[in-house]
Write a protein that holds these residues in place. Sequence first.
Motif, PDB file in Angstrom:
ATOM      1  N   ASP A  41      10.496  20.369  38.126  1.00  0.00           N
ATOM      2  CA  ASP A  41      11.542  21.081  37.372  1.00  0.00           C
ATOM      3  C   ASP A  41      12.108  20.169  36.289  1.00  0.00           C
ATOM      4  OD1 ASP A  41      11.436  23.506  38.705  1.00  0.00           O
ATOM      5  OD2 ASP A  41      13.031  22.998  40.127  1.00  0.00           O
ATOM      6  N   GLY A  42      12.385  18.937  36.675  1.00  0.00           N
ATOM      7  CA  GLY A  42      12.942  17.988  35.711  1.00  0.00           C
ATOM      8  C   GLY A  42      11.943  17.637  34.625  1.00  0.00           C
ATOM      9  N   LEU A  43      10.697  17.432  35.021  1.00  0.00           N
ATOM     10  CA  LEU A  43       9.664  17.075  34.050  1.00  0.00           C
ATOM     11  C   LEU A  43       9.479  18.189  33.020  1.00  0.00           C
ATOM     12  CD1 LEU A  43       7.373  15.159  33.139  1.00  0.00           C
ATOM     13  CD2 LEU A  43       5.850  16.423  34.681  1.00  0.00           C
ATOM     14  N   ARG A  44       9.470  19.434  33.476  1.00  0.00           N
ATOM     15  CA  ARG A  44       9.277  20.581  32.580  1.00  0.00           C
ATOM     16  C   ARG A  44      10.357  20.603  31.496  1.00  0.00           C
ATOM     17  NH1 ARG A  44      10.451  24.468  36.016  1.00  0.00           N
ATOM     18  NH2 ARG A  44      12.583  24.159  35.380  1.00  0.00           N
ATOM     19  N   GLU A  45      11.602  20.310  31.889  1.00  0.00           N
ATOM     20  CA  GLU A  45      12.692  20.373  30.921  1.00  0.00           C
ATOM     21  C   GLU A  45      12.593  19.235  29.912  1.00  0.00           C
ATOM     22  OE1 GLU A  45      14.675  23.050  30.786  1.00  0.00           O
ATOM     23  OE2 GLU A  45      13.457  23.771  32.458  1.00  0.00           O
ATOM     24  N   GLU A  46      12.129  18.066  30.365  1.00  0.00           N
ATOM     25  CA  GLU A  46      12.013  16.920  29.459  1.00  0.00           C
ATOM     26  C   GLU A  46      10.725  16.950  28.657  1.00  0.00           C
ATOM     27  OE1 GLU A  46      12.790  12.929  30.939  1.00  0.00           O
ATOM     28  OE2 GLU A  46      13.715  13.832  32.712  1.00  0.00           O
ATOM     29  N   ALA A  47       9.685  17.454  29.265  1.00  0.00           N
ATOM     30  CA  ALA A  47       8.363  17.355  28.638  1.00  0.00           C
ATOM     31  C   ALA A  47       7.558  18.621  28.905  1.00  0.00           C
ATOM     32  CB  ALA A  47       7.610  16.147  29.203  1.00  0.00           C
ATOM     33  N   PRO A  48       7.618  19.597  28.004  1.00  0.00           N
ATOM     34  CA  PRO A  48       6.793  20.800  28.177  1.00  0.00           C
ATOM     35  C   PRO A  48       5.314  20.453  28.326  1.00  0.00           C
ATOM     36  CG  PRO A  48       8.369  21.141  26.416  1.00  0.00           C
ATOM     37  CD  PRO A  48       8.467  19.687  26.801  1.00  0.00           C
ATOM     38  N   ILE A  49       4.891  19.414  27.592  1.00  0.00           N
ATOM     39  CA  ILE A  49       3.538  18.883  27.748  1.00  0.00           C
ATOM     40  C   ILE A  49       3.667  17.377  27.961  1.00  0.00           C
ATOM     41  CG2 ILE A  49       1.259  18.567  26.699  1.00  0.00           C
ATOM     42  CD1 ILE A  49       1.837  20.987  24.916  1.00  0.00           C
ATOM     43  N   ALA A  50       2.989  16.846  28.966  1.00  0.00           N
ATOM     44  CA  ALA A  50       3.013  15.400  29.199  1.00  0.00           C
ATOM     45  C   ALA A  50       1.582  14.906  29.361  1.00  0.00           C
ATOM     46  CB  ALA A  50       3.821  15.081  30.458  1.00  0.00           C
ATOM     47  N   TRP A  51       1.390  13.618  29.148  1.00  0.00           N
ATOM     48  CA  TRP A  51       0.121  12.975  29.474  1.00  0.00           C
ATOM     49  C   TRP A  51       0.350  12.144  30.719  1.00  0.00           C
ATOM     50  CZ3 TRP A  51      -4.933  13.138  28.609  1.00  0.00           C
ATOM     51  CH2 TRP A  51      -5.721  12.039  28.985  1.00  0.00           C
ATOM     52  N   ASN A  52      -0.392  12.448  31.804  1.00  0.00           N
ATOM     53  CA  ASN A  52      -0.260  11.699  33.047  1.00  0.00           C
ATOM     54  C   ASN A  52      -1.402  10.689  33.116  1.00  0.00           C
ATOM     55  OD1 ASN A  52       0.126  10.765  35.627  1.00  0.00           O
ATOM     56  ND2 ASN A  52       0.203  12.792  36.588  1.00  0.00           N
ATOM     57  N   THR A  53      -1.060   9.416  33.247  1.00  0.00           N
ATOM     58  CA  THR A  53      -2.098   8.378  33.264  1.00  0.00           C
ATOM     59  C   THR A  53      -2.763   8.248  34.634  1.00  0.00           C
ATOM     60  OG1 THR A  53      -0.455   6.699  33.766  1.00  0.00           O
ATOM     61  CG2 THR A  53      -1.003   7.023  31.437  1.00  0.00           C
ATOM     62  N   TYR A  54      -2.266   8.965  35.634  1.00  0.00           N
ATOM     63  CA  TYR A  54      -2.822   8.882  36.979  1.00  0.00           C
ATOM     64  C   TYR A  54      -4.306   9.292  36.974  1.00  0.00           C
ATOM     65  CZ  TYR A  54      -3.717   9.821  41.877  1.00  0.00           C
ATOM     66  OH  TYR A  54      -4.262   9.826  43.125  1.00  0.00           O
ATOM     67  N   GLY A  55      -5.087   8.650  37.835  1.00  0.00           N
ATOM     68  CA  GLY A  55      -6.521   8.926  37.866  1.00  0.00           C
ATOM     69  C   GLY A  55      -7.120   8.549  36.529  1.00  0.00           C
ATOM     70  N   GLY A  56      -7.933   9.394  35.999  1.00  0.00           N
ATOM     71  CA  GLY A  56      -8.519   9.123  34.681  1.00  0.00           C
ATOM     72  C   GLY A  56      -7.624   9.553  33.538  1.00  0.00           C
ATOM     73  N   GLY A  57      -6.454  10.110  33.878  1.00  0.00           N
ATOM     74  CA  GLY A  57      -5.553  10.607  32.852  1.00  0.00           C
ATOM     75  C   GLY A  57      -5.809  12.072  32.560  1.00  0.00           C
ATOM     76  N   PHE A  58      -4.730  12.841  32.431  1.00  0.00           N
ATOM     77  CA  PHE A  58      -4.877  14.270  32.098  1.00  0.00           C
ATOM     78  C   PHE A  58      -3.561  14.784  31.533  1.00  0.00           C
ATOM     79  CE2 PHE A  58      -3.989  13.770  36.660  1.00  0.00           C
ATOM     80  CZ  PHE A  58      -2.852  14.539  36.838  1.00  0.00           C
ATOM     81  N   TRP A  59      -3.690  15.820  30.714  1.00  0.00           N
ATOM     82  CA  TRP A  59      -2.512  16.497  30.181  1.00  0.00           C
ATOM     83  C   TRP A  59      -1.897  17.357  31.269  1.00  0.00           C
ATOM     84  CZ3 TRP A  59      -1.052  14.985  25.482  1.00  0.00           C
ATOM     85  CH2 TRP A  59      -2.017  14.448  24.614  1.00  0.00           C
ATOM     86  N   MET A  60      -0.586  17.567  31.175  1.00  0.00           N
ATOM     87  CA  MET A  60       0.092  18.509  32.068  1.00  0.00           C
ATOM     88  C   MET A  60       0.822  19.545  31.215  1.00  0.00           C
ATOM     89  SD  MET A  60       1.700  15.870  34.885  1.00  0.00           S
ATOM     90  CE  MET A  60       2.459  17.150  35.900  1.00  0.00           C
ATOM     91  N   LEU A  61       0.514  20.809  31.426  1.00  0.00           N
ATOM     92  CA  LEU A  61       1.229  21.899  30.749  1.00  0.00           C
ATOM     93  C   LEU A  61       2.280  22.426  31.734  1.00  0.00           C
ATOM     94  CD1 LEU A  61      -1.721  23.854  29.087  1.00  0.00           C
ATOM     95  CD2 LEU A  61      -0.552  21.764  28.335  1.00  0.00           C
ATOM     96  N   ASN A  62       3.543  22.298  31.364  1.00  0.00           N
ATOM     97  CA  ASN A  62       4.605  22.510  32.337  1.00  0.00           C
ATOM     98  C   ASN A  62       5.453  23.758  32.105  1.00  0.00           C
ATOM     99  OD1 ASN A  62       3.833  20.073  33.609  1.00  0.00           O
ATOM    100  ND2 ASN A  62       4.961  18.928  32.037  1.00  0.00           N
ATOM    101  N   ARG A  63       5.244  24.427  30.973  1.00  0.00           N
ATOM    102  CA  ARG A  63       6.012  25.651  30.719  1.00  0.00           C
ATOM    103  C   ARG A  63       5.120  26.872  30.929  1.00  0.00           C
ATOM    104  NH1 ARG A  63      11.070  25.446  29.829  1.00  0.00           N
ATOM    105  NH2 ARG A  63      12.039  23.695  28.733  1.00  0.00           N
ATOM    106  N   ASN A  64       5.763  27.972  31.337  1.00  0.00           N
ATOM    107  CA  ASN A  64       5.034  29.181  31.694  1.00  0.00           C
ATOM    108  C   ASN A  64       4.173  29.689  30.541  1.00  0.00           C
ATOM    109  OD1 ASN A  64       4.815  31.015  34.022  1.00  0.00           O
ATOM    110  ND2 ASN A  64       5.519  32.567  32.581  1.00  0.00           N
TER     111      ASN A  64
END
Lengths: 412, 83
Positions: free
Chosen positions: A41-64
Amino acid sequence: MTTTPDGEVTTTSEETARGCPVIDFDFTVERPALEYFTFLDGLREEAPIAWNTYGGGFWMLNRNALVGEAFQTPEVFSSSATVPTLPNPDYHFIPTMENGAEHRKYRAVLNPQFSPKVVATLEPSIRRDCIDLIESLVEKGSVDLVADFAMVFPTKVFLQIVDLPAEDTDTFVTWVEDVFAGLGNAAKAEGMAAAMEGIRVYFTTFMEEWRANPGDPETSFFGRLLNSNIGDRPIRDDEFLNMSLVLLLAGLDTVKSQMGYMFYHLATHPEDRQRIIDEPEIAANAVEEFLRANAIVMDGRKLAQDVDFHGCPMKKDDMVMLTLAAASRDTTEFDHADQIDFDRKAVTHFSFGSGPHRCLGSHLARLELRVVLEEWHKRIPHYRLDPAVAREDIVESGPQLGLSSLPLVWEV
Amino acid sequence: MTDTTDTTTDTTEPDGPFRVVIDRDKCVGHGRCYSLAPEVYVDDEEGFSELADGDTPATPELRDKARLGAVTCPEGAISLVPL
């Protein structure tokens, strides 16, 4: 810049380079129940799209709206890989990882078997299985809802629907658990491979026996699948084995996880539980709210081309997580989005995905969840979390979110 | 690509005649419309949506039901179009 569940604020130079917030977030760590949802919930409000470096790295789309757009643009967000940490998997699930016209041919074979009409005809026997299992638990007065009910019930339903022997329930439960433990978690890859091999051998045996001595296709789901055509040609052995595995994996663990969150909420919100007891006719809408508020699947897509997606420079072959758990609680989409409200009108969500890959089993899953709500509360209306277990010891983890256990107690 | 969530189009007048249009290319068989508004929508053999009355224009008393199907469609596949 963003905040992890431990309160660390992360900023890296890559943030500027990528033009979007960067986090390093591991979904496989066990955390107290619902902490992932709160974090997302917090991440979505701060970052509608984020890049997560975990694993090989991937984008996260956080808004509906972003998740919906990705689901509905399959020519850009392809299904050639669907686990965000595995851009080049050593498996190829059918029809999950097929695209376009090929995908449509497989779904044309499967859709009629899982249509609302067909699923509705199964309701009496699903209800009977559900009642039998609940009645075997009533006198116990305590249960691990996840292990003793939520894992077992969907497996029994699945085996019945696909006409396989009920005595294989325990075997299937173990295989499915092992496969999901290994998806996106390298430490458990060996168990996953062994389970997939077990499933392959099981269905190879079925296939050989059916070919040597065909039964009545009316009474055998997998017999019908073996007799089916993909487009204008007969299904191949490797396709049959592949699809059998996928059907098994997709139908069991998901329903289990959703049920865990449903009972966690009802055990901790007696007023909502009372409404299910008093007004069982709201069960169908309640199911939609549970699906929306605790979306468990963390679906992935792989970029088929370079795209500037709402200001984020995505490259061909980048992986993308469609963060349903954040999207379906989007405050720009829903009032009191983080609250479960059985009176919410016109509940919409992407918890069964969207676009051509819409969950094949969605109609079955809805039915299972509704029947459980109705039948459980007729027999065990009042229950609570086991007070002997500390609240922080009821934990969840991903990548597909689910509670590890849910100890409940009631008066006998 | 835009930032808007296009869920449905309803350009009809509150009391005016209208037609329900299902975009069969967008429908993927979520089944929300025919579950919530079976007066207007029905399912075919694969679970895709069809109109209960075929091409017959919708009657005004079914407007709310038609709209419910449209707003709950995750694909935005249903439109209410004025005649």
